[in-house]
Design a protein around this motif. Structure first.
Motif, mmCIF file in Angstrom:
data_model
loop_
_atom_site.group_PDB
_atom_site.id
_atom_site.type_symbol
_atom_site.label_atom_id
_atom_site.label_comp_id
_atom_site.label_asym_id
_atom_site.label_seq_id
_atom_site.Cartn_x
_atom_site.Cartn_y
_atom_site.Cartn_z
ATOM 1 N N GLY A 173 0.814 -1.212 0.000
ATOM 2 C CA GLY A 173 0.000 0.000 0.000
ATOM 3 C C GLY A 173 0.841 1.252 0.000
ATOM 4 N N ALA A 174 1.928 1.253 0.753
ATOM 5 C CA ALA A 174 2.814 2.413 0.807
ATOM 6 C C ALA A 174 3.468 2.641 -0.544
ATOM 7 C CB ALA A 174 3.879 2.215 1.885
ATOM 8 N N THR A 175 3.865 1.559 -1.212
ATOM 9 C CA THR A 175 4.480 1.685 -2.522
ATOM 10 C C THR A 175 3.471 2.219 -3.519
ATOM 11 O OG1 THR A 175 5.953 -0.144 -2.032
ATOM 12 C CG2 THR A 175 5.654 0.410 -4.342
ATOM 13 N N HIS A 176 2.259 1.700 -3.486
ATOM 14 C CA HIS A 176 1.226 2.153 -4.409
ATOM 15 C C HIS A 176 0.902 3.627 -4.201
ATOM 16 C CE1 HIS A 176 -2.234 2.138 -6.995
ATOM 17 N NE2 HIS A 176 -2.981 2.593 -6.013
ATOM 18 N N ALA A 177 0.879 4.080 -2.949
ATOM 19 C CA ALA A 177 0.533 5.465 -2.657
ATOM 20 C C ALA A 177 1.548 6.441 -3.236
ATOM 21 C CB ALA A 177 0.429 5.667 -1.145
ATOM 22 N N ARG A 206 9.727 10.166 -0.990
ATOM 23 C CA ARG A 206 9.267 11.456 -0.471
ATOM 24 C C ARG A 206 8.017 11.252 0.382
ATOM 25 N NH1 ARG A 206 9.752 15.888 -4.934
ATOM 26 N NH2 ARG A 206 7.650 16.186 -4.166
ATOM 27 N N GLN A 207 8.092 11.696 1.632
ATOM 28 C CA GLN A 207 7.001 11.527 2.588
ATOM 29 C C GLN A 207 6.323 12.868 2.833
ATOM 30 O OE1 GLN A 207 8.172 9.669 6.255
ATOM 31 N NE2 GLN A 207 6.094 9.643 7.070
ATOM 32 N N VAL A 208 5.005 12.853 2.864
ATOM 33 C CA VAL A 208 4.216 14.057 3.100
ATOM 34 C C VAL A 208 4.280 14.428 4.580
ATOM 35 C CG1 VAL A 208 1.908 15.084 2.931
ATOM 36 C CG2 VAL A 208 2.675 13.439 1.199
ATOM 37 N N THR A 209 4.371 15.729 4.848
ATOM 38 C CA THR A 209 4.334 16.241 6.224
ATOM 39 C C THR A 209 3.181 17.209 6.363
ATOM 40 O OG1 THR A 209 5.777 18.146 5.791
ATOM 41 C CG2 THR A 209 6.855 16.076 6.455
ATOM 42 N N ALA A 239 0.599 12.165 -6.814
ATOM 43 C CA ALA A 239 0.478 13.177 -5.760
ATOM 44 C C ALA A 239 -0.714 12.800 -4.884
ATOM 45 C CB ALA A 239 0.273 14.549 -6.368
ATOM 46 N N VAL A 240 -0.641 13.131 -3.615
ATOM 47 C CA VAL A 240 -1.710 12.770 -2.693
ATOM 48 C C VAL A 240 -2.486 14.005 -2.263
ATOM 49 C CG1 VAL A 240 -0.510 10.728 -1.830
ATOM 50 C CG2 VAL A 240 -0.190 12.897 -0.693
ATOM 51 N N THR A 241 -3.714 13.760 -1.851
ATOM 52 C CA THR A 241 -4.571 14.820 -1.324
ATOM 53 C C THR A 241 -4.814 14.556 0.150
ATOM 54 O OG1 THR A 241 -5.663 15.128 -3.455
ATOM 55 C CG2 THR A 241 -6.838 15.928 -1.499
ATOM 56 N N HIS A 275 4.898 11.297 -5.165
ATOM 57 C CA HIS A 275 5.875 11.681 -6.184
ATOM 58 C C HIS A 275 5.682 13.148 -6.535
ATOM 59 C CE1 HIS A 275 8.016 8.055 -7.004
ATOM 60 N NE2 HIS A 275 6.919 7.364 -7.265
ATOM 61 N N GLY A 276 4.467 13.649 -6.366
ATOM 62 C CA GLY A 276 4.169 15.035 -6.692
ATOM 63 C C GLY A 276 3.999 15.877 -5.450
ATOM 64 N N LYS A 277 3.582 17.102 -5.675
ATOM 65 C CA LYS A 277 3.325 18.020 -4.567
ATOM 66 C C LYS A 277 1.986 17.641 -3.935
ATOM 67 C CE LYS A 277 3.191 22.948 -3.647
ATOM 68 N NZ LYS A 277 3.293 24.288 -4.235
ATOM 69 N N PRO A 278 1.926 17.487 -2.606
ATOM 70 C CA PRO A 278 0.643 17.140 -1.976
ATOM 71 C C PRO A 278 -0.380 18.259 -2.162
ATOM 72 C CG PRO A 278 2.311 17.593 -0.304
ATOM 73 C CD PRO A 278 2.999 17.637 -1.632
ATOM 74 N N THR A 279 -1.632 17.859 -2.270
ATOM 75 C CA THR A 279 -2.731 18.791 -2.491
ATOM 76 C C THR A 279 -3.540 18.957 -1.216
ATOM 77 O OG1 THR A 279 -2.863 18.048 -4.781
ATOM 78 C CG2 THR A 279 -4.774 19.212 -3.916
#
Length: 160
Positions: free
Chosen positions: A25-29, A106-109, A33-35, A82-86
């Motif tokens: 799941g972590a790899t797929h995420a 790259r981990q979102v903060t 880019a995530v929201t 991989h992208g900028k979080p939204t």
């Protein structure tokens, strides 16, 4: 005695299955880019991923560094991108950021806190990870202001 061995074996099997599932799941995420958005929960208003799964901070982390790797990251998959979080509804865009993990991902903060999911939160709205003391530190959900939510052990599970 046989029952306790059975329970230990069962826990080990479930742990391996959960760990493998969480790692996938972590790899797929990380493929997009995530929201990040907000949702109501039993803890109050919290930040969640696009699927409504609770996001947590790890008290052992420091700004710009995740202390959760290996087995920890299998149970507590980091929110990767991989992208900028939204910023979705209710989230402050100015609090979103990214750190580079030791393995280069790259981990979102949020408000400087690296974000994680909990492998045993299988449905949107679950907060099974709140208040856990796994891997020698606490895990807490976050408010939209970027503050951790902590349950008071004497108050039947409500945040203080």
């Amino acid at each position: 005695m046989k029952i306790s061995r059975f329970v230990i074996l069962l826990v080990a099997i479930v742990s391996v299955a959960v760990g493998a599932s969480a790692a996938l799941g972590a790899t797929h995420a990380a493929t997009r880019a995530v929201t990040i958005k907000t949702a109501n929960s039993s803890l109050g208003r919290i930040i969640v991923d696009a699927r409504g799964h609770t996001l947590y901070l790890f008290e052992k982390d420091t700004r710009r560094h995740s202390a959760c790797t290996g087995a920890c990251a299998a149970y507590w998959p980091p929110l990767l991108t991989h992208g900028k979080p939204t910023a979705g509804a209710g989230v402050k865009r100015s609090l979103l950021g990214i750190i580079r993990r030791a393995n280069g991902t790259r981990q979102v903060t949020y408000a400087g806190h690296p974000l994680y999911r909990f492998a045993l939160d299988t449905k949107p709205g679950q907060t099974n990870g709140e208040g856990r003391q796994d891997f020698r530190a606490g895990w807490d959900a976050l408010t939209p202001a970027g503050k951790k939510i902590e349950k008071d052990a004497s108050d039947s599970g409500y945040p203080r």
